[in-house]
Design an enzyme around this catalytic site. Structure first.
Site, short mmCIF file in Angstrom:
data_model
loop_
_atom_site.label_atom_id
_atom_site.label_comp_id
_atom_site.label_asym_id
_atom_site.label_seq_id
_atom_site.Cartn_x
_atom_site.Cartn_y
_atom_site.Cartn_z
CE LYS A 85 -47.83 -89.03 36.91
NZ LYS A 85 -48.60 -88.97 35.64
CB SER B 137 -48.99 -92.76 35.21
OG SER B 137 -48.91 -91.48 34.62
CB SER C 84 -51.42 -90.22 33.03
OG SER C 84 -50.89 -91.36 32.39
#
Length: 447
Positions: free
Chosen positions: A78, A152, A176
């Site tokens: 990420k 996210s 997330s």
């Protein structure tokens, strides 16, 4: 699919250790899949083609290859976690293009275990929202390309669900990891506070955010969690009977659980009953103030992360979120709401070992330019799909998302398992039973 795309991390690492395949061969196959499919999916902000192949060769030459738990396994990371030699953009035009000079500790642990970083994945700006789109691209759900992959950690989830990497690193401040995992049919665990090093943004959203794995199986999830935590996590062996509470109640009145998601939780409860567990309906004592507490922490965390960034280069929804949060920062730093929430929940979890809920209350939004839309519209879209995840960031307790069933659209559905501090192994054990008794398709049929 080719020989190693679609295999689990455990299968790949075993084959590499036994020298039935080389790390370069495995990584090259996954890079080829990224090249062919990511134009449709949008999982990656940057792909490390040459660097990843060089790293694969370095893994092959290691003297400890036979002991590496993730030998030659491609991993997506990420884009809010530092990878040496790559810029850390966090989904924004306002962040620095300067390459990181060192790996985040979690990335260092993955590489030490033999994993190869194939790329950095897309996130919404500053990782604020549960839809992943912005100046660096839009991440779509590989099961339904008209919808967002969630957020996210949306790019990381999309990469794994599309078979572009068997595992990925993400993190979870209000859901997330669990939101995109549920959307994309993956297994994840948000570990309890302190098990895995955080170091996310400018203060981990006041301690709410945790790094964790995204995978297609419980076994891969357990293995990656063990590497990230640098400690043994018990194998998900057949657990003793547990007391499981099942709740279909949303903590937010504006976001009730819709029927397909409630039905999945009911069916998952039936699977656990047949496995010998004591299962009953019981709602945790969510306080009426939970929504406002979550909003204060959510916005204040963004306000801290946005300090020092040029507001002219931030999307309007991010600017508004941070501006609202600035008025809460001092109060959140002195806040006792999290301790009060833990005390409120402790009697419930003394009576029940595990809480089972739907992961989402409704489907994730469409893959649209949410970053160009207003703040309130984004907040409402987030709240309506994922009201069930933030409470467990506030408590700091472990929570999993496990694939279970499908939605009317054919996209995956999921349930959430929550436990007391230190019960990650219990959650993994229950998830493994669910996987054995109610298996899921691991990779989206994109080809």
């Amino acid at each position: 699919m080719t020989a190693w795309v679609g295999r689990t991390a455990v299968e790949i690492a075993t084959a590499v250790r036994e020298k039935r395949v080389t790390p370069r061969e495995v990584v090259a196959e996954h890079l080829d899949r990224i090249e062919r499919l990511d134009g449709r999916v949008g999982a990656f902000r940057t792909v490390r083609t040459e660097a990843a192949l060089a790293e694969a060769d370095e893994v092959a030459a290691r003297g400890d290859l036979a002991q590496l738990p993730l030998a030659g396994v491609p991993v997506a990371v990420k884009d809010n976690v530092a990878v040496r030699g790559e810029s850390l953009r966090v989904g924004s035009a306002a962040t620095s293009r300067t390459p990181a000079d060192a790996d985040h500790v979690t990335v260092a642990r993955l590489r030490a275990a033999g994993a190869v970083v194939v790329g950095l994945t897309n996130v919404p700006e500053l990782c604020v929202f549960c839809t992943t789109e912005g100046v660096h691209g839009t991440s779509r759900n590989p099961w339904d390309l008209t919808r967002t992959a969630g957020g996210s950690s949306g790019g990381s989830a999309a990469a794994v669900a599309a078979g572009m990497a068997p595992i990925a690193l993400g993190n979870d401040g209000m859901g997330s990891l669990r939101v995109p995992a549920a959307s994309c049919g993956l297994v994840t665990i948000k570990p309890g506070h302190g098990l895995v090093p955080a170091g996310i943004g400018e203060g981990d959203w006041f301690g709410l955010a945790e790094n964790g794995p995204l995978a297609t199986t419980v076994e891969d999830t357990r293995l990656m969690l063990a590497v990230l935590a640098d400690t043994e996590v018990a194998d998900p062996a057949e657990p003793a009977p547990f007391k499981v509470a099942v709740s279909l109640r949303s903590p937010l009145p504006i976001a009730p659980v819709t029927r397909p998601f409630a039905d999945a939780a009911r069916e998952a409860a039936g699977v656990l009953i047949k496995a010998g567990h004591q299962v009953r309906r019981a709602d945790p004592p969510y306080p009426a103030s939970l929504g406002t507490t979550g909003l204060r922490y959510w916005t204040a965390g963004t306000a801290v992360d946005a300090e020092g960034l040029d507001p002219r280069q931030l999307a309007r929804r991010t600017r508004v979120h941070a501006a609202i949060g600035r008025r809460f920062v001092d109060g959140v730093r002195a806040d006792r709401s999290r301790e009060e929430l833990r005390r409120r929940m402790e009697p419930f979890f003394a009576e029940h070992d595990v809480l089972l809920t739907p992961t989402l209350a409704g489907p994730v939004p469409g893959a649209e330019p949410w970053h160009e839309r207003g703040w309130l519209r984004n907040v409402l879209a987030n709240s309506r799909c994922s009201p069930l995840t933030p409470a467990w960031n506030l408590t700091g307790w472990p929570a999993m998302s496990v694939p279970f069933g499908t939605l009317p659209s054919g996209a995956p559905c999921a349930v959430q398992l929550i436990g007391r501090p230190g019960t990650e192994a219990t959650l993994l054990a229950l998830a493994a039973q669910m996987e054995q008794r109610h298996p899921w398709q691991r990779t989206a049929p994109l080809e």
